[in-house]
Motif scaffolding. Structure first.
Motif, PDB file in Angstrom:
ATOM      1  N   THR A  48      -1.662   7.003   3.149  1.00  0.00           N
ATOM      2  CA  THR A  48      -1.652   5.546   3.335  1.00  0.00           C
ATOM      3  C   THR A  48      -1.396   5.189   4.795  1.00  0.00           C
ATOM      4  O   THR A  48      -2.133   4.383   5.397  1.00  0.00           O
ATOM      5  N   TRP A  49      -0.374   5.795   5.396  1.00  0.00           N
ATOM      6  CA  TRP A  49      -0.050   5.475   6.786  1.00  0.00           C
ATOM      7  C   TRP A  49      -1.084   6.021   7.756  1.00  0.00           C
ATOM      8  O   TRP A  49      -1.345   5.407   8.797  1.00  0.00           O
ATOM      9  N   ALA A  50      -1.718   7.134   7.426  1.00  0.00           N
ATOM     10  CA  ALA A  50      -2.810   7.626   8.269  1.00  0.00           C
ATOM     11  C   ALA A  50      -3.953   6.620   8.264  1.00  0.00           C
ATOM     12  O   ALA A  50      -4.575   6.345   9.300  1.00  0.00           O
TER      13      ALA A  50
ATOM     14  N   LEU B 239       0.827  -1.205   0.000  1.00  0.00           N
ATOM     15  CA  LEU B 239       0.000   0.000   0.000  1.00  0.00           C
ATOM     16  C   LEU B 239       0.861   1.255   0.000  1.00  0.00           C
ATOM     17  O   LEU B 239       0.540   2.245  -0.668  1.00  0.00           O
ATOM     18  N   SER B 240       1.963   1.239   0.740  1.00  0.00           N
ATOM     19  CA  SER B 240       2.881   2.382   0.757  1.00  0.00           C
ATOM     20  C   SER B 240       3.484   2.600  -0.624  1.00  0.00           C
ATOM     21  O   SER B 240       3.595   3.739  -1.101  1.00  0.00           O
ATOM     22  N   ALA B 241       3.885   1.521  -1.259  1.00  0.00           N
ATOM     23  CA  ALA B 241       4.468   1.626  -2.595  1.00  0.00           C
ATOM     24  C   ALA B 241       3.459   2.204  -3.581  1.00  0.00           C
ATOM     25  O   ALA B 241       3.798   3.076  -4.392  1.00  0.00           O
ATOM     26  N   ILE B 242       2.217   1.763  -3.509  1.00  0.00           N
ATOM     27  CA  ILE B 242       1.178   2.284  -4.401  1.00  0.00           C
ATOM     28  C   ILE B 242       0.950   3.764  -4.130  1.00  0.00           C
ATOM     29  O   ILE B 242       0.830   4.570  -5.063  1.00  0.00           O
ATOM     30  N   GLY B 243       0.898   4.137  -2.847  1.00  0.00           N
ATOM     31  CA  GLY B 243       0.694   5.541  -2.501  1.00  0.00           C
ATOM     32  C   GLY B 243       1.819   6.434  -2.987  1.00  0.00           C
ATOM     33  O   GLY B 243       1.581   7.520  -3.525  1.00  0.00           O
ATOM     34  N   VAL B 244       3.054   5.991  -2.840  1.00  0.00           N
ATOM     35  CA  VAL B 244       4.210   6.789  -3.271  1.00  0.00           C
ATOM     36  C   VAL B 244       4.253   6.907  -4.789  1.00  0.00           C
ATOM     37  O   VAL B 244       4.499   7.986  -5.341  1.00  0.00           O
ATOM     38  N   VAL B 245       4.021   5.812  -5.488  1.00  0.00           N
ATOM     39  CA  VAL B 245       4.079   5.829  -6.953  1.00  0.00           C
ATOM     40  C   VAL B 245       3.007   6.755  -7.522  1.00  0.00           C
ATOM     41  O   VAL B 245       3.250   7.489  -8.480  1.00  0.00           O
ATOM     42  N   ASN B 246       1.812   6.730  -6.949  1.00  0.00           N
ATOM     43  CA  ASN B 246       0.702   7.509  -7.503  1.00  0.00           C
ATOM     44  C   ASN B 246       0.655   8.953  -7.017  1.00  0.00           C
ATOM     45  O   ASN B 246       0.195   9.818  -7.756  1.00  0.00           O
TER      46      ASN B 246
ATOM     47  N   GLY C  14       3.215  10.385  -4.511  1.00  0.00           N
ATOM     48  CA  GLY C  14       4.423  10.868  -3.852  1.00  0.00           C
ATOM     49  C   GLY C  14       4.297  10.851  -2.340  1.00  0.00           C
ATOM     50  O   GLY C  14       3.622  10.000  -1.749  1.00  0.00           O
ATOM     51  N   LEU C  15       4.930  11.833  -1.666  1.00  0.00           N
ATOM     52  CA  LEU C  15       4.921  11.903  -0.201  1.00  0.00           C
ATOM     53  C   LEU C  15       3.512  12.049   0.372  1.00  0.00           C
ATOM     54  O   LEU C  15       3.181  11.370   1.360  1.00  0.00           O
ATOM     55  N   PRO C  16       2.630  12.887  -0.227  1.00  0.00           N
ATOM     56  CA  PRO C  16       1.260  12.955   0.314  1.00  0.00           C
ATOM     57  C   PRO C  16       0.535  11.600   0.252  1.00  0.00           C
ATOM     58  O   PRO C  16      -0.220  11.245   1.156  1.00  0.00           O
TER      59      PRO C  16
END
Length: 138
Positions: free
Chosen positions: A107-109, A91-98, A100-102
């Protein structure tokens, strides 16, 4: 070797010897008969064990004892947390790829939020405590 094992060995030896004495056409019948006897003994042993376990469960229910693991065990919480952390990697990888940092922060929130809700959700605990043996029998 206990007496039952010795009896089994004697019975098997006698069965095989009788089959050899009477010929190959009777040997399979003797072996089949011996196997049926073993199957009956195994079935009766399993039946005794199942009856004993059912009786023990009924005694626990009759005494009103709760299950060994209470309504909210540490293992439940730990297991859920581990599953969410394992799922956090993709999930973190998907969030970063799509995004970036936000995307990573969102994702972590979400992961932290799901774990917080899981650990404090009141109906989850209350539902487990209200279940009794009669609820399961109905």
């Amino acid at each position: 070797m206990d007496a039952r094992d010795a009896d089994f060995k004697k019975e098997l030896d006698a069965t095989l010897q009788a089959g050899r004495d009477l010929g190959a056409e009777y040997e399979s019948a003797f072996v089949d008969s011996f196997l049926e006897k073993i199957e009956q003994r195994v079935d009766s042993a399993v039946d005794r064990r199942v009856r004993r376990q059912l009786a023990e469960q009924q005694m626990v229910v009759a005494r009103g004892a709760s299950s060994p693991s209470g309504p909210d065990t540490w293992g439940d919480r730990f297991g859920f947390a581990m599953v969410t952390l394992i799922l956090a990697i993709p999930l973190s990888a998907i969030g970063v790829v799509n995004a970036g940092l936000p995307g990573l922060i969102v994702t972590w929130a979400g992961i932290v939020g799901v774990n917080a809700v899981h650990s404090t959700w009141p109906w989850r605990l209350r539902g487990r405590e209200e279940k009794t043996a009669t609820d399961w029998e109905a």
